[in-house]
Scaffold this active site. Sequence first.
Site, PDB file in Angstrom:
ATOM      1  N   MET A  63      46.692  54.495  39.183  1.00  0.00           N
ATOM      2  CA  MET A  63      45.752  54.685  40.286  1.00  0.00           C
ATOM      3  C   MET A  63      46.449  54.890  41.626  1.00  0.00           C
ATOM      4  O   MET A  63      45.840  55.376  42.583  1.00  0.00           O
ATOM      5  CB  MET A  63      44.801  53.484  40.375  1.00  0.00           C
ATOM      6  CG  MET A  63      45.467  52.162  40.676  1.00  0.00           C
ATOM      7  SD  MET A  63      44.287  50.797  40.548  1.00  0.00           S
ATOM      8  CE  MET A  63      45.395  49.381  40.735  1.00  0.00           C
TER       9      MET A  63
ATOM     10  N   ASP B  53      43.149  53.599  33.457  1.00  0.00           N
ATOM     11  CA  ASP B  53      43.980  52.400  33.471  1.00  0.00           C
ATOM     12  C   ASP B  53      45.360  52.776  32.938  1.00  0.00           C
ATOM     13  O   ASP B  53      45.576  53.916  32.506  1.00  0.00           O
ATOM     14  CB  ASP B  53      43.364  51.264  32.652  1.00  0.00           C
ATOM     15  CG  ASP B  53      43.634  49.892  33.273  1.00  0.00           C
ATOM     16  OD1 ASP B  53      44.814  49.633  33.633  1.00  0.00           O
ATOM     17  OD2 ASP B  53      42.699  49.090  33.397  1.00  0.00           O
TER      18      ASP B  53
ATOM     19  N   LYS C   7      36.080  47.444  39.979  1.00  0.00           N
ATOM     20  CA  LYS C   7      35.537  46.123  39.718  1.00  0.00           C
ATOM     21  C   LYS C   7      36.674  45.103  39.690  1.00  0.00           C
ATOM     22  O   LYS C   7      37.515  45.096  38.799  1.00  0.00           O
ATOM     23  CB  LYS C   7      34.762  46.129  38.392  1.00  0.00           C
ATOM     24  CG  LYS C   7      34.199  44.769  37.988  1.00  0.00           C
ATOM     25  CD  LYS C   7      34.990  44.205  36.848  1.00  0.00           C
ATOM     26  CE  LYS C   7      34.559  42.822  36.456  1.00  0.00           C
ATOM     27  NZ  LYS C   7      35.463  42.219  35.441  1.00  0.00           N
TER      28      LYS C   7
ATOM     29  N   HIS D 253      41.337  42.970  44.614  1.00  0.00           N
ATOM     30  CA  HIS D 253      41.784  41.602  44.911  1.00  0.00           C
ATOM     31  C   HIS D 253      43.136  41.289  44.266  1.00  0.00           C
ATOM     32  O   HIS D 253      43.741  40.262  44.563  1.00  0.00           O
ATOM     33  CB  HIS D 253      40.724  40.569  44.521  1.00  0.00           C
ATOM     34  CG  HIS D 253      40.578  40.318  43.058  1.00  0.00           C
ATOM     35  ND1 HIS D 253      39.873  39.252  42.568  1.00  0.00           N
ATOM     36  CD2 HIS D 253      41.027  41.003  41.958  1.00  0.00           C
ATOM     37  CE1 HIS D 253      39.897  39.270  41.241  1.00  0.00           C
ATOM     38  NE2 HIS D 253      40.593  40.320  40.856  1.00  0.00           N
TER      39      HIS D 253
ATOM     40  N   GLY E 117      40.912  51.087  36.876  1.00  0.00           N
ATOM     41  CA  GLY E 117      41.322  49.758  36.439  1.00  0.00           C
ATOM     42  C   GLY E 117      40.304  49.160  35.503  1.00  0.00           C
ATOM     43  O   GLY E 117      40.157  47.936  35.421  1.00  0.00           O
TER      44      GLY E 117
END
Length: 356
Positions: free
Chosen positions: A243, A222, A256, A260, A199
């Site tokens: 992913m 990505d 990173k 979330h 990502g």
Amino acid sequence: MAHPTAANVEEELQAQVLIWNHLFQFVNSMSLKSVVELGIPDILHRNEGRPVSLSHLASLISIPPNRIDYLRRLMRMLIFKGCFANVSKEGEEENYALTPVSRLLVKDKDTGVLPLLFFELDPVMQSPWQSLSKWFHSDQPTAFAKAHGVDIFEMARKSESVNRMINEAMACDSRLVSKALVELHHDAFVGVKSLVDVGGGTGSLAETITKAFPSIKCAVLDLPHVVADAPKDVVVELVGGNMFEHVPPADAVLLKMVLHDWGDEDCVKILKQCKKAIPPKEKGGKVMILDMIVNSKTEDHKATETQLFLDMLMMVDVGGREREEHEWKKIFTEAGFTTYKATHGTGVLSLIEVYP
């Protein structure tokens, strides 16, 4: 009928002040946007550290005389918030200077935050908040989807302008965080020979790692439309993929501010793919997660408030969440990892090293 006491009246007045303060928080962000659009941080930066007077600033941004006092009031508010400094002596015309906050608003600064500011204040990102209450009664996965009819990832795939806006916002954030990562967590990279930034957008974070640790072979994974938007001179390997389906093999996998974006079930799926990609712990395999560990008991009120803001942002835009430590531990265990180590102190972020 009981008459209100002086104490009750005072309590209600204080409550009104608090409500007003919540209600008018948008004044902060929109005022910040306006000074950037006026070019004020760049003007102060170009003045090589010398303060700029109110009248001179007004002439430099070409506003008419009847707007000068309005400019003073705009700067007064942002001085109060710590964004600029008034360095004039009593009785003198106001003279303005940059602070550490406004230095991040200078256009050509490597670690500047302008793309993130314009991204979050764009009508595309603001409109979901108008749909938040209606979203609670809808079957849409997010308030963003409620407002736009598609999720943010689908919009980015279909709209080149939105895709570029997101990529630039994420890249500017990575440039600031990446410097902190390699300087504050140098030991975490010792022994790592290969790393995949999952990502990782257009590669800005991976490039910083490569420059700091030339012996580490870095790659970025990505979505295809994201890596296609990367600069032509990027020095790391770019891999278009998903992913949830596959992560290229490496000694370490870096996530990173990725997890979330997702709910627990999806995080477990991502982490399982990461676990497949790395060697056993005794051979140096690990997943490095740079993300927030929410701690509502900390004395740093601003840091906690920022974390809670981001938690709401994740809920509204992508359906993700910021997590407390026990919530992180739960998804690590479900994904098959055995241990982890959390190191705090990267602003509101923490580095969590997770081992198979």
